[in-house]
Design an enzyme around this catalytic site. Structure first.
Site, mmCIF file in Angstrom:
data_model
loop_
_atom_site.group_PDB
_atom_site.id
_atom_site.type_symbol
_atom_site.label_atom_id
_atom_site.label_comp_id
_atom_site.label_asym_id
_atom_site.label_seq_id
_atom_site.Cartn_x
_atom_site.Cartn_y
_atom_site.Cartn_z
ATOM 1 N N CYS A 97 0.835 -1.403 0.359
ATOM 2 C CA CYS A 97 0.084 0.241 -0.056
ATOM 3 C C CYS A 97 0.661 1.413 -0.085
ATOM 4 O O CYS A 97 0.009 2.187 -0.069
ATOM 5 C CB CYS A 97 -1.032 -0.363 1.136
ATOM 6 S SG CYS A 97 -2.438 -0.857 1.215
ATOM 7 N N ASP A 122 -13.917 -10.819 -23.880
ATOM 8 C CA ASP A 122 -14.397 -11.244 -23.197
ATOM 9 C C ASP A 122 -16.305 -11.471 -22.358
ATOM 10 O O ASP A 122 -17.191 -12.778 -22.688
ATOM 11 C CB ASP A 122 -13.455 -11.678 -21.688
ATOM 12 C CG ASP A 122 -12.176 -12.635 -22.049
ATOM 13 O OD1 ASP A 122 -11.739 -12.583 -22.993
ATOM 14 O OD2 ASP A 122 -11.072 -12.125 -20.626
ATOM 15 N N GLY A 166 -11.622 0.757 -8.072
ATOM 16 C CA GLY A 166 -11.317 0.190 -9.115
ATOM 17 C C GLY A 166 -9.137 -0.304 -8.235
ATOM 18 O O GLY A 166 -9.820 0.732 -6.594
#
Ligand SMILES: Cc1cc2nc3c(=O)[nH]c(=O)nc-3n(C[C@H](O)[C@H](O)[C@H](O)COP(=O)(O)OP(=O)(O)OC[C@H]3O[C@@H](n4cnc5c(N)ncnc54)[C@H](O)[C@@H]3O)c2cc1C
Length: 734
Positions: free
Chosen positions: A405, A477, A527
């Protein structure tokens, strides 16, 4: 993609790939400025070198000999190349706006080198019936089209009797005569004297030359309208031609008027430092007006401004050194092509002409172009050199990039990311970004939710283009399953850069991705982003479908349809290797590959899914790898026609040179024993890993023709490439 040696902390944006900027970029490639991110914006991947234009029109130079490959140049300089047209600058926000509608791009320092236009918006019929000499790329396309018509007695009318107009008239005549035609060329001159700006001696000789070549000059012939096949003139008569060329005086691009800079007749006023009235914006070449030393519009000035512009940009960005002044020469040598391999030199009233002047001009022009061929790549110095952008040493000083992080992006970047995401639009997306996790409603009974993820290392430095490609690639996909895209999570790794640039870069990525997902009907719901070794963009995407279309289900007799040309891996590998192809320009080949990768598959899926027995998207395993997956799942085999494969421009020739992606050999090994094919570049392309590749569908024979017609009517380069056959999984390619 090579990651810059030093993190970027400042943005220099070069608007327009004109002569000055091309040379400045080359200088930055040879001597990089650590801490600087350079962006070049140009509508296309190449820029024409004007010195060779008449020679090209005359047929003496091939197109690739007179085009500067801006993508290649950008790669050498480690610059982002944005293929778009600028339509405005918001100086308060320090942002540049684009014709395509892509998100605005931030700058710390900008320079404008966009040339001029020769359009005449006030002339009725101008747009429909005439061909302006500028912009050059569009002119060249129109000229090639005209030559290809092979008229026996072509008539050309040139509006504008300056040097440019006469040179084009000479060149056009030469080209058409060499092709066996009998051209009739008329040059219209509004006043009673042609060729302003040249010496009386040169004017006399050029007019004699025109007469000798049968070029007719009409004086007092101002045009009041353009009609199909003729200019209507002020005296009510017409000048008829199969091609109506406009080479009148230069006009500035209209959008400059809205930027708020000091202008003269629309041209940007610049000081000797080449700075405009806004010290953060420089202007050079034809679009600039030198307030203290006005000069006519000519390539020679654009070229000579490059060292001064380069030095001054460097001085402002690094905070070191004084601004230099550009002092244009009073008299400059005009070398004017006369059609055949002859030219005239005009300087300070002396005019001489002949074949030797052509050879001299030819040497100068070829030397100029060779500078972009022989570019040395930047020295990979490890230590920070003496000159760099302030702030870089802070970023580097004993603070190595943390993992986990600790590598997360700074708050400025993240708040920009949050700001750039629109609110969810779908009813089944209950909550998007903001909380710990997004909320999706349970799919209604009978509907299946599909989920897939993909990420890509940067294959180009324009992060908006990269985000578009990554989004299209990840959605592949979902579309391949016949599903409706629903929600997306972004995973972004940015190379280390200053916080301001992080914010700009993330905003650009999310804006570009959002355009793709919004058009696909999906919401971005969150995200994760970190700093890392190199730009990497990926998306996890969900989709909804009643009956998922799988790779299994193909039946013997089904027609195989492929919806995008192959070759992205080969083209990108060749670009990195610095390959060249005779007669072609690598930058154009790469631009075509990027455009193909960026094309979403929504229409392909909508047309094919209702008919296909099986469908998949062609990505990393290459066509044959993905086809074999389909055959394994369906218990069938297939025959394909190598001749029918749609290929990207240049892909076959590059494969023939032995260019291949690093993954191609693994793909070849995986197909071992299951593919029978002759050796050759088309077979090599069966193993080529595709980024943002097309759909491969097995469609019942009676429905294939209709599907292909529907796909092609949408401009999709779809092709029938083979058939499913009965037998154990394996492919025969012929
Ligand atoms: C027919 C003709 C013949 C000529 N022959 C000669 C000659 O022999 N020798 C000579 O010295 N000069 C010649 N000139 C003049 C010469 O073309 C210009 O002086 C020279 O090209 C100026 O270079 P530049 O750097 O200003 O821009 P340009 O070379 O015009 O380049 C401008 C670039 O900016 C890009 N661009 C345009 N608009 C935008 C936008 N909105 N956003 C982003 N990018 C944009 C264009 O695509 C182009 O790549 C000729 C001109 C004409 C019309």
């Amino acid at each position: 993609m090579q990651t810059p040696l030093y993190p970027a902390v400042s943005d220099l944006v070069l608007i327009g790939g004109g002569h000055t900027h091309a040379l400045v970029l080359r200088r930055f490639a040879m001597t990089p400025l650590p801490g600087l991110r350079i962006t070049l914006i140009n509508p296309g991947p190449v820029a024409a070198y004007s010195g060779m234009l008449p020679g090209h029109v005359a047929g003496h130079y091939a197109r690739d000999e007179m085009m500067i490959d801006l993508l290649r140049l950008g790669r050498g300089a480690g610059a982002r190349v944005v293929l778009d047209r600028v339509t405005g600058i918001d100086r308060a926000a320090q942002e540049i706006h684009f014709a395509s509608g892509r998100a605005a791009l931030g700058y710390d320092l900008a320079s404008i080198d966009i040339g001029i236009t020769t359009d005449l918006p006030g002339l009725p019929g101008f747009e429909q019936h005439t061909v302006p000499a500028k912009p050059l790329d569009a002119f060249l396309q129109a000229w090639d089209g005209f030559v290809a018509r092979r008229l026996a007695e072509p008539k050309i009318v040139v509006l504008g009797a300056g040097v440019g107009g006469l040179e084009l008239a000479f060149a056009a005549g030469q080209r058409l005569r060499a092709a066996g035609a009998r051209p009739q060329i008329t040059v219209l001159c509004r006043s009673d004297q042609a060729l302003p700006g040249v010496s009386p001696a040169a004017r006399r000789k050029l007019l004699q030359e025109a007469e000798a070549q049968g070029i007719q000059l009409r004086y007092g012939a101002g045009a009041v309208a353009a009609e199909p096949g003729a200019f209507l003139l002020e005296d009510g008569t017409r000048a008829a031609g199969d091609l109506l060329l406009v080479v009148t005086s230069a006009r500035a691009q209209p959008w400059l008027a809205g930027v708020g800079l000091d202008l003269l007749d629309g041209f940007i006023k610049v000081a000797p430092s080449l700075q405009s009235s806004d010290p953060l914006i420089f202007a050079v070449g034809d679009c600039a007006h030198l307030t203290q030393t006005p000069r006519p519009k000519a390539g020679v000035f654009a070229v000579r401004q490059a060292p001064v512009l380069g030095a001054n940009l460097r001085a402002v960005l690094s905070g070191k050194g004084r601004l230099q002044s550009y002092r244009p020469q009073k008299h400059y040598l005009k070398l004017i092509s006369l059609g055949a391999k002859r030219a005239m030199a005009d300087r300070t009233g002396l005019a001489a002409g002949g074949a030797w002047i052509w050879r001299w001009k030819d040497r100068i022009d070829r030397r100029f172009m060779a500078m972009f061929e022989d570019m040395e790549m930047p020295a990979m110095a490890q230590a920070l050199p003496g000159t760099f952008v302030p702030g870089l040493e802070d970023l580097l000083s004993g603070r190595p990039l943390c993992g986990g992080c600790g590598a997360k992006i700074g708050p400025e970047g993240l708040s920009a990311l949050a700001r750039s995401l629109p609110k969810p639009t779908r009813a089944d997306v209950l909550a998007g970004p903001g909380d710990d996790a997004a909320q999706l409603a349970t799919a209604p009974g009978g509907t299946v939710q599909v989920i897939s993820t993909d990420h890509l290392r940067a294959l180009c430095l324009d992060e908006a283009q990269m985000a578009t490609i990554a989004a299209v690639h990840a959605l592949g996909d979902i579309w391949a399953m016949g599903a409706e895209p629903q929600a997306a999570l972004a995973q972004i790794v940015l190379p280390q850069m200053g916080e301001r640039l992080q914010g700009r870069t993330l905003a650009a990525i999310m804006a570009a991705a959002n355009r793709v997902f919004a058009a696909a009907g999906a919401d971005i719901v969150g995200g994760h982003s970190t700093l890392g070794a190199e730009l990497t963009i990926g998306f996890t995407v969900t989709g909804l479908v009643r009956q998922p279309l799988t790779k299994g289900g193909a039946r013997s007799g089904d027609v195989l349809i492929l919806t995008k040309p192959l070759g992205t891996g080969t083209v990108l590998a060749a670009e990195m290797a610095g390959s060249k192809l005779p007669g072609l320009i690598m930058g154009e080949i790469v631009a075509a590959a990027l455009a193909s990768m960026s094309r979403p598959l929504a229409s392909d899926a909508a047309i094919l899914a209702p008919h296909a027995h099986a469908m998949t998207d062609v990505t990393g395993f290459g066509l044959v790898g993905h086809l074999l997956e389909m055959l394994e799942a369906s218990g069938t085999s297939a025959e394909i026609s190598l001749a029918a494969l749609p290929l990207l421009p240049g892909a076959e020739a590059l494969a023939g040179q032995g260019q291949a992606s690093s993954l191609a050999s693994a793909n070849r090994a995986a197909a071992l024993g299951r593919l029978k094919a002759p050796q050759g570049p088309r077979t090599d392309l069966l193993f080529d890993p595709q980024t943002g590749g097309g759909l491969l569908a097995a469609v019942p024979p009676g429905e294939a023709e209709g599907c292909i017609a529907a796909l092609q009517s949408k401009g999709i380069m779809a092709a029938e490439i083979g058939r499913i056959t009965a037998g154990p999984p394996g492919v025969v390619a012929r």
